[in-house]
Design an enzyme around this catalytic site. Structure first.
Site, PDB file in Angstrom:
ATOM      1  N   ASP A 115     -10.096   3.895  -4.883  1.00  0.00           N
ATOM      2  CA  ASP A 115      -8.731   3.611  -4.445  1.00  0.00           C
ATOM      3  C   ASP A 115      -8.217   2.375  -5.181  1.00  0.00           C
ATOM      4  O   ASP A 115      -8.869   1.326  -5.207  1.00  0.00           O
ATOM      5  CB  ASP A 115      -8.704   3.366  -2.932  1.00  0.00           C
ATOM      6  CG  ASP A 115      -7.278   3.285  -2.399  1.00  0.00           C
ATOM      7  OD1 ASP A 115      -6.703   4.353  -2.122  1.00  0.00           O
ATOM      8  OD2 ASP A 115      -6.760   2.166  -2.269  1.00  0.00           O
ATOM      9  N   ASN A 123       3.951  -0.747  -7.694  1.00  0.00           N
ATOM     10  CA  ASN A 123       5.183   0.050  -7.589  1.00  0.00           C
ATOM     11  C   ASN A 123       6.395  -0.825  -7.269  1.00  0.00           C
ATOM     12  O   ASN A 123       7.483  -0.640  -7.829  1.00  0.00           O
ATOM     13  CB  ASN A 123       5.023   1.121  -6.512  1.00  0.00           C
ATOM     14  CG  ASN A 123       4.313   2.367  -7.020  1.00  0.00           C
ATOM     15  OD1 ASN A 123       4.362   2.670  -8.204  1.00  0.00           O
ATOM     16  ND2 ASN A 123       3.659   3.086  -6.121  1.00  0.00           N
ATOM     17  N   GLU A 158      -2.951   7.102  -4.742  1.00  0.00           N
ATOM     18  CA  GLU A 158      -3.773   6.346  -5.688  1.00  0.00           C
ATOM     19  C   GLU A 158      -5.263   6.488  -5.406  1.00  0.00           C
ATOM     20  O   GLU A 158      -6.072   5.670  -5.824  1.00  0.00           O
ATOM     21  CB  GLU A 158      -3.374   4.862  -5.646  1.00  0.00           C
ATOM     22  CG  GLU A 158      -3.627   4.173  -4.325  1.00  0.00           C
ATOM     23  CD  GLU A 158      -2.488   4.288  -3.342  1.00  0.00           C
ATOM     24  OE1 GLU A 158      -2.426   3.457  -2.423  1.00  0.00           O
ATOM     25  OE2 GLU A 158      -1.651   5.212  -3.479  1.00  0.00           O
TER      26      GLU A 158
END
Length: 236
Positions: A115, A123, A158
């Site tokens: 992860d 982002n 992710e």
């Protein structure tokens, strides 16, 4: 159903007349010649029609082969799209779960769950298009440090999995460590100004075990890695 008599009616009549002429011995040479010429004309016409039919059949066969090739290509494309993540081209969630389950039926396997650390921040700071490029860059980094037997899947967002068939837990931890070390050694090419790190959890499944157990153990190890500060490898 094709009526062959009707299809070749005209030719049959000419053939019958020619046979009648041939059976007679008192006709003139001109009568025999006319009958032969008529038979010859119809024979040539029949050859031309046969050639046209063969040509049309060849064209139809070529077209059918072309359509079959397109259908096969389309089927392959649809199968690929149904089993692969459109962004990263690795296995999608459903496909990787199926591969893990099938692998455990035939033998042992290890699983790595990875992860990306603080991905939301990436982002927020750089935008979602950059986030997508980071994900693709990270997948390339994972692929560079995985053995050929590995299957990489995107579980969602992710989070990624690495399936290692017939791997012991210790060997899978080594693979996870290589991925972790690579991410800390240098930034991804798409985001050269900072490191993109990840937390990794590793687990091992015996032959005949199920996906849920293997995944949940790796997920619990991943949680431990995050709980202890992220950017590290834990295993169970």
């Amino acid at each position: 159903m094709i009526d062959l008599h009707e299809l070749f009616r005209e030719e049959s009549e000419v053939l019958t007349r020619s046979q009648d002429v041939a059976a007679q011995t008192t006709l003139s040479a001109e009568d025999y010649r006319d009958a032969l010429l008529m038979l010859n004309r119809h024979y040539q016409r029949l050859m031309r029609e046969t050639w046209r039919m063969i040509s049309r059949s060849d064209r139809a066969e070529r077209e059918l082969n072309r359509v079959n090739e397109q259908l096969q290509q389309l089927a392959q494309e649809l199968e690929y799209k149904a089993s692969h993540d459109p962004l990263t081209a690795v296995w999608n969630r459903g496909a990787i779960i199926q591969r893990i389950s099938n692998t455990l039926i035939h033998g042992p396997a290890a699983l790595i769950i990875l992860d990306i650390d603080h991905f939301k921040k990436i982002n927020d700071e750089y935008g979602h298009p950059m986030g997508d490029r980071v994900i693709c860059g990270l997948v390339s980094r994972i692929q560079a440090h995985c053995p050929d037997a590995a299957s990489i899947g995107r579980i969602g967002g992710e989070e990624f999995t690495v399936l290692l068939p017939h791997y012991r837990l210790s060997d899978a931890v080594i693979v996870a460590g290589a991925i972790h070390a690579s991410l800390n050694a240098s930034p991804l090419a798409v985001l050269p100004g900072q490191l993109v790190t990840a937390s990794l959890g590793v687990s091992y499944g015996k032959p005949g075990s199920d996906f849920e157990t293997l995944y949940n153990n790796a997920d619990a190890a991943l949680y431990d890695a995050k709980h202890h500060g992220r950017n590290r490898v834990f295993f169970r």
